[in-house]
Motif scaffolding. Sequence first.
Motif, PDB file in Angstrom:
ATOM      1  N   GLU A 198      22.737   6.207  -8.391  1.00 41.29           N
ATOM      2  CA  GLU A 198      22.386   5.452  -7.182  1.00 41.29           C
ATOM      3  C   GLU A 198      20.869   5.375  -7.056  1.00 41.29           C
ATOM      4  N   LEU A 199      20.362   4.157  -6.912  1.00 40.63           N
ATOM      5  CA  LEU A 199      18.946   3.921  -6.656  1.00 40.63           C
ATOM      6  C   LEU A 199      18.812   3.310  -5.269  1.00 40.63           C
ATOM      7  N   ARG A 200      17.906   3.852  -4.463  1.00 43.90           N
ATOM      8  CA  ARG A 200      17.725   3.362  -3.099  1.00 43.90           C
ATOM      9  C   ARG A 200      16.399   2.635  -2.951  1.00 43.90           C
ATOM     10  N   ARG A 201      16.452   1.506  -2.296  1.00 39.82           N
ATOM     11  CA  ARG A 201      15.258   0.716  -2.026  1.00 39.82           C
ATOM     12  C   ARG A 201      14.462   1.341  -0.894  1.00 39.82           C
ATOM     13  N   ARG A 202      13.161   1.375  -1.013  1.00 34.17           N
ATOM     14  CA  ARG A 202      12.299   1.883   0.049  1.00 34.17           C
ATOM     15  C   ARG A 202      11.996   0.760   1.034  1.00 34.17           C
ATOM     16  N   SER A 203      12.113   1.033   2.323  1.00 33.53           N
ATOM     17  CA  SER A 203      11.829   0.005   3.324  1.00 33.53           C
ATOM     18  C   SER A 203      10.339  -0.246   3.448  1.00 33.53           C
ATOM     19  N   VAL A 204       9.535   0.741   3.092  1.00 32.49           N
ATOM     20  CA  VAL A 204       8.073   0.616   3.115  1.00 32.49           C
ATOM     21  C   VAL A 204       7.579   0.560   1.679  1.00 32.49           C
ATOM     22  N   SER A 205       6.764  -0.446   1.394  1.00 34.13           N
ATOM     23  CA  SER A 205       6.176  -0.544   0.061  1.00 34.13           C
ATOM     24  C   SER A 205       4.950   0.357  -0.058  1.00 34.13           C
ATOM     25  N   GLY A 221      13.151  -5.096 -12.686  1.00 34.56           N
ATOM     26  CA  GLY A 221      14.322  -5.652 -12.023  1.00 34.56           C
ATOM     27  C   GLY A 221      14.201  -7.128 -11.698  1.00 34.56           C
ATOM     28  N   GLY A 222      13.136  -7.761 -12.194  1.00 36.45           N
ATOM     29  CA  GLY A 222      12.897  -9.153 -11.836  1.00 36.45           C
ATOM     30  C   GLY A 222      12.290  -9.309 -10.458  1.00 36.45           C
ATOM     31  N   THR A 223      11.961  -8.184  -9.792  1.00 34.59           N
ATOM     32  CA  THR A 223      11.395  -8.221  -8.442  1.00 34.59           C
ATOM     33  C   THR A 223      10.111  -7.415  -8.315  1.00 34.59           C
ATOM     34  N   GLY A 224       9.957  -6.379  -9.155  1.00 41.23           N
ATOM     35  CA  GLY A 224       8.817  -5.478  -9.031  1.00 41.23           C
ATOM     36  C   GLY A 224       9.048  -4.320  -8.079  1.00 41.23           C
ATOM     37  N   ASP A 225      10.249  -4.215  -7.500  1.00 44.70           N
ATOM     38  CA  ASP A 225      10.541  -3.111  -6.581  1.00 44.70           C
ATOM     39  C   ASP A 225      10.624  -1.786  -7.323  1.00 44.70           C
ATOM     40  N   TRP A 226      10.165  -0.729  -6.651  1.00 40.91           N
ATOM     41  CA  TRP A 226      10.259   0.632  -7.191  1.00 40.91           C
ATOM     42  C   TRP A 226      11.216   1.414  -6.308  1.00 40.91           C
ATOM     43  N   ASP A 227      12.268   1.959  -6.923  1.00 41.62           N
ATOM     44  CA  ASP A 227      13.357   2.580  -6.179  1.00 41.62           C
ATOM     45  C   ASP A 227      13.386   4.091  -6.371  1.00 41.62           C
ATOM     46  N   THR A 246       4.289   4.058  -0.839  1.00 46.69           N
ATOM     47  CA  THR A 246       3.170   4.630  -1.594  1.00 46.69           C
ATOM     48  C   THR A 246       1.959   4.717  -0.681  1.00 46.69           C
ATOM     49  N   PHE A 247       1.461   5.910  -0.476  1.00 48.92           N
ATOM     50  CA  PHE A 247       0.327   6.189   0.395  1.00 48.92           C
ATOM     51  C   PHE A 247      -0.923   6.213  -0.477  1.00 48.92           C
ATOM     52  N   HIS A 248      -1.786   5.221  -0.318  1.00 51.58           N
ATOM     53  CA  HIS A 248      -2.972   5.087  -1.172  1.00 51.58           C
ATOM     54  C   HIS A 248      -4.155   5.846  -0.572  1.00 51.58           C
ATOM     55  N   VAL A 249      -4.821   6.653  -1.386  1.00 58.17           N
ATOM     56  CA  VAL A 249      -5.982   7.422  -0.946  1.00 58.17           C
ATOM     57  C   VAL A 249      -7.165   7.107  -1.847  1.00 58.17           C
ATOM     58  N   GLY A 250      -8.286   6.714  -1.257  1.00 56.15           N
ATOM     59  CA  GLY A 250      -9.495   6.457  -2.038  1.00 56.15           C
ATOM     60  C   GLY A 250      -9.344   5.314  -3.017  1.00 56.15           C
ATOM     61  N   GLU A 251      -8.517   4.316  -2.666  1.00 54.31           N
ATOM     62  CA  GLU A 251      -8.221   3.246  -3.609  1.00 54.31           C
ATOM     63  C   GLU A 251      -8.692   1.874  -3.135  1.00 54.31           C
ATOM     64  N   GLY A 252      -9.814   1.861  -2.406  1.00 48.71           N
ATOM     65  CA  GLY A 252     -10.490   0.590  -2.205  1.00 48.71           C
ATOM     66  C   GLY A 252     -11.027   0.081  -3.532  1.00 48.71           C
ATOM     67  N   TYR A 253     -11.323  -1.192  -3.606  1.00 47.02           N
ATOM     68  CA  TYR A 253     -11.726  -1.809  -4.877  1.00 47.02           C
ATOM     69  C   TYR A 253     -13.022  -1.200  -5.401  1.00 47.02           C
ATOM     70  N   ARG A 254     -14.027  -1.075  -4.541  1.00 48.17           N
ATOM     71  CA  ARG A 254     -15.301  -0.498  -4.981  1.00 48.17           C
ATOM     72  C   ARG A 254     -15.144   0.996  -5.270  1.00 48.17           C
ATOM     73  N   GLU A 279      -2.231   8.344  -5.294  1.00 47.29           N
ATOM     74  CA  GLU A 279      -1.111   7.692  -4.630  1.00 47.29           C
ATOM     75  C   GLU A 279      -0.063   8.761  -4.333  1.00 47.29           C
ATOM     76  N   ILE A 280       0.515   8.697  -3.143  1.00 44.24           N
ATOM     77  CA  ILE A 280       1.413   9.746  -2.685  1.00 44.24           C
ATOM     78  C   ILE A 280       2.688   9.111  -2.152  1.00 44.24           C
ATOM     79  N   TYR A 281       3.803   9.800  -2.348  1.00 46.20           N
ATOM     80  CA  TYR A 281       5.020   9.369  -1.660  1.00 46.20           C
ATOM     81  C   TYR A 281       5.928  10.564  -1.442  1.00 46.20           C
ATOM     82  N   CYS A 282       6.847  10.398  -0.503  1.00 48.07           N
ATOM     83  CA  CYS A 282       7.736  11.468  -0.082  1.00 48.07           C
ATOM     84  C   CYS A 282       9.172  11.089  -0.425  1.00 48.07           C
ATOM     85  N   HIS A 283       9.699  11.677  -1.495  1.00 48.88           N
ATOM     86  CA  HIS A 283      11.053  11.361  -1.959  1.00 48.88           C
ATOM     87  C   HIS A 283      12.089  11.660  -0.884  1.00 48.88           C
ATOM     88  N   SER A 284      11.911  12.791  -0.188  1.00 53.96           N
ATOM     89  CA  SER A 284      12.942  13.264   0.732  1.00 53.96           C
ATOM     90  C   SER A 284      13.095  12.393   1.969  1.00 53.96           C
TER      91      SER A 284
END
Length: 526
Positions: free
Chosen positions: A81-88, A221-227, A337-345, A366-371
């Motif tokens: 089972e793969l679950r879609r994240r509601s927040v990208s 998956g033809g969509t780019g989603d990460w599950d 995915t929680f981005h830290v220090g990832e501005g372009y410059r 980049e950070i995320y919480c599986h649980s």
Amino acid sequence: MVDHTHYDAVIVGGGHNGLVAAAYLAGAGRRVLLLERLEQTGGAAVSTRPFSGVDARLSRYSYLVSLLPPQIVAELGLRLELRRRSVSSYTPAVRDGRATGLLVGSDTSATRESFERLTGSDREFAAWQRFYAMTGRVAERVFPTLTEPLPDRAALRDRVGDRAAWQALFERPLGEAVEEHFADDLVRGVVLTDGLIGTFAGAHDASLRQNACFLYHVVGGGTGDWDVPVGGMGAVTDALAAAARGAGAELRTGHEVVGIAADDHRAEVTYRHRDTERTVGADRVLVNASPRELALLLGEEPPPAQDGAQFKVNMVLRRLPRLADPSVGASDAFAGTFHVGEGYRALDRAYREAAAGGLPQAPPSEIYCHSLTDSSILGGPHAEAGWHTMTLFGLHTPAALFRSDNEGTRERLLAATLAELDRHLGEPLADCLARDAEGRPCVEAKTPVDLERELRLPGGNIFHRDLTFPFADEEAREAGPGSAAARRWGVATDRDTVLLCGAGAVRGGGVSGIPGHNAAMAALGR
């Protein structure tokens, strides 16, 4: 000792791609032996309990799934089972002295409002919609080709059917497309990060390594989603191991392959189990290890390692930390995915600092919480108490930075990385960390040098070597090394009887099973 047993196929390495190949070949009636050095199958796609007394089954190395084709899941009958994240994603920022951020999710209206709060207009949101509509069209057309015979460049370009998209993703440095589409520094950085996961390159690198990495991160998956894999990444490889065994493959763990002898007709594989060495024969050897490891097994001079550039941190928290940005809750911010220090410059600064031989002063991660998506990886009491797992993946940390002092550099980078995260929190992360049975904070960090030692990834490269675009050079496909079937599927080596079935194959990288499928198809002559 020579074991006179002969197999249709011997598979070297029990990572997810080796298991996919074993399941396909055994399912086709072939006699298959899979040999794995470690005491369990799964390779880098495993779940473990790294903290004593803490019942949290963490995806220790790889952690999300995007590239695994539904075709493979269906054909192998995987119970998964793969679950879609509601927040990208969520990216914190400070604008005009106030904490704010960009929240991107499945709610289009909320995403538009977040863009407008951050940038003051709807222009960046409109550009975002146009850009990812373009990558979505490319994904729909490219993803199905990954489990088909390898197209040449012209054939894939025709399949994409969009000259502007082809040039943006396949011909010109990714930074050009990012700068043409977006004006805001933070938005530019969020887009660029998909080209830098495990890949040490700048936005304008002429090699286009960043483009190839970006492509694989947006076509899944033809969509780019990460599950999120329910049960953790180990659930994926456990399902694959069950499918391989169910099809009749023989899986032996704790068996280290120490040599391969092969010509264009037959091969022999020598392996060590405890204190005994044995050699078995095979019509085909499928190698789920890096091309560098394959050269060593063949007794050849190995190619230079193409170093990895990532920093993996696993954590268990008693609770999620409060954010400095009052407009978003922690359960939303860390669900994607929680981005830290990832501005372009900031990304460019970090790249230049690392390229000059120093650790980035503000390490991007980049950070995320599986649980938050799947609490099953936590034991009942921990889940009920509101505990969570947290995974951090750092960028622009090439293996060369750790060679002289891995342990000391690891600790310095960990401290700097968590300090950078703390800048965007309303409380120190340390106050939220769980402690193990010995009272130590539940934090585990892995550098590229650690991955090289534990998993034999050359230079800690999670892709085995630099990613390449999913097409073949026409001349090499027609007259290159290896059998015609192996070239046709992008799994050829310079020996007809030896195939690559790991991440180092063309269309390798990521938890996909695609190289395993393609090597099996080549071995079956399909």
